[in-house]
Design a protein around this motif. Structure first.
Motif, PDB file in Angstrom:
ATOM      1  N   ALA A 175       2.153  32.999  18.347  1.00 13.68           N
ATOM      2  CA  ALA A 175       2.333  34.198  19.179  1.00 13.68           C
ATOM      3  C   ALA A 175       1.769  35.450  18.531  1.00 13.68           C
ATOM      4  CB  ALA A 175       3.817  34.404  19.478  1.00 13.68           C
ATOM      5  N   ARG A 176       1.410  35.368  17.263  1.00  9.47           N
ATOM      6  CA  ARG A 176       0.898  36.535  16.539  1.00  9.47           C
ATOM      7  C   ARG A 176      -0.582  36.736  16.793  1.00  9.47           C
ATOM      8  NH1 ARG A 176       0.790  37.880  11.760  1.00  9.47           N
ATOM      9  NH2 ARG A 176       1.666  39.908  12.197  1.00  9.47           N
ATOM     10  N   GLY A 177      -1.018  37.966  16.644  1.00  4.15           N
ATOM     11  CA  GLY A 177      -2.440  38.270  16.707  1.00  4.15           C
ATOM     12  C   GLY A 177      -2.790  39.179  17.867  1.00  4.15           C
ATOM     13  N   PRO A 178      -4.031  39.628  17.886  1.00  2.32           N
ATOM     14  CA  PRO A 178      -4.477  40.534  18.950  1.00  2.32           C
ATOM     15  C   PRO A 178      -4.362  39.887  20.328  1.00  2.32           C
ATOM     16  CG  PRO A 178      -6.073  40.459  17.153  1.00  2.32           C
ATOM     17  CD  PRO A 178      -5.067  39.386  16.889  1.00  2.32           C
ATOM     18  N   VAL A 179      -4.102  40.711  21.315  1.00  2.00           N
ATOM     19  CA  VAL A 179      -3.975  40.245  22.700  1.00  2.00           C
ATOM     20  C   VAL A 179      -4.830  41.128  23.602  1.00  2.00           C
ATOM     21  CG1 VAL A 179      -1.659  39.288  22.413  1.00  2.00           C
ATOM     22  CG2 VAL A 179      -1.915  41.669  23.055  1.00  2.00           C
TER      23      VAL A 179
END
Length: 117
Positions: free
Chosen positions: A87-91
């Motif tokens: 779920a981590r990181g750029p979106v």
């Protein structure tokens, strides 16, 4: 018998670490749900604070320890940690913000907790 005792100790450690991980993740999610960004890394380095970097590093380290213990026991990787890392990181720019995402995680974790009781 020594091997069985060793595996029992490893399993007890795994359970304790998983409980610790869940509690730490819930605390971090509650902080994020109140408006503090950085846990999910949506804004990359720009959204990081020293507190969020430390929290994420602690969760990653603990999650890796749990996965190592699980591998020793022949168990699947720790799904809660895998879901958090995924779920981590750029979106995309139209994705929900970290506070709403954290609240959704809290709701899901609370629902899972009540389903297991």
């Amino acid at each position: 018998m020594a091997r069985a005792d060793r595996l029992a100790r490893i399993d007890a450690d795994r359970i304790a670490y998983e409980t610790e991980y869940r509690a730490a993740l819930i605390a971090a999610l509650e902080t994020t749900a109140k408006g503090r960004w950085g846990l999910f890394g949506h804004q990359g380095k720009k959204g990081e604070t020293s507190a969020s970097v430390a929290t994420v590093a602690a969760l990653i380290s603990l999650g890796e320890t749990i996965d190592d213990l699980r591998a020793t026991l022949g168990l699947e990787p720790f799904s809660l940690h895998a879901a958090f890392v995924a779920a981590r990181g750029p979106v995309r720019s139209d994705a929900v913000g970290e506070p709403k995402q954290a609240q959704a995680w809290l709701d899901r974790l609370n629902q899972q907790k009540t389903e297991t009781l």
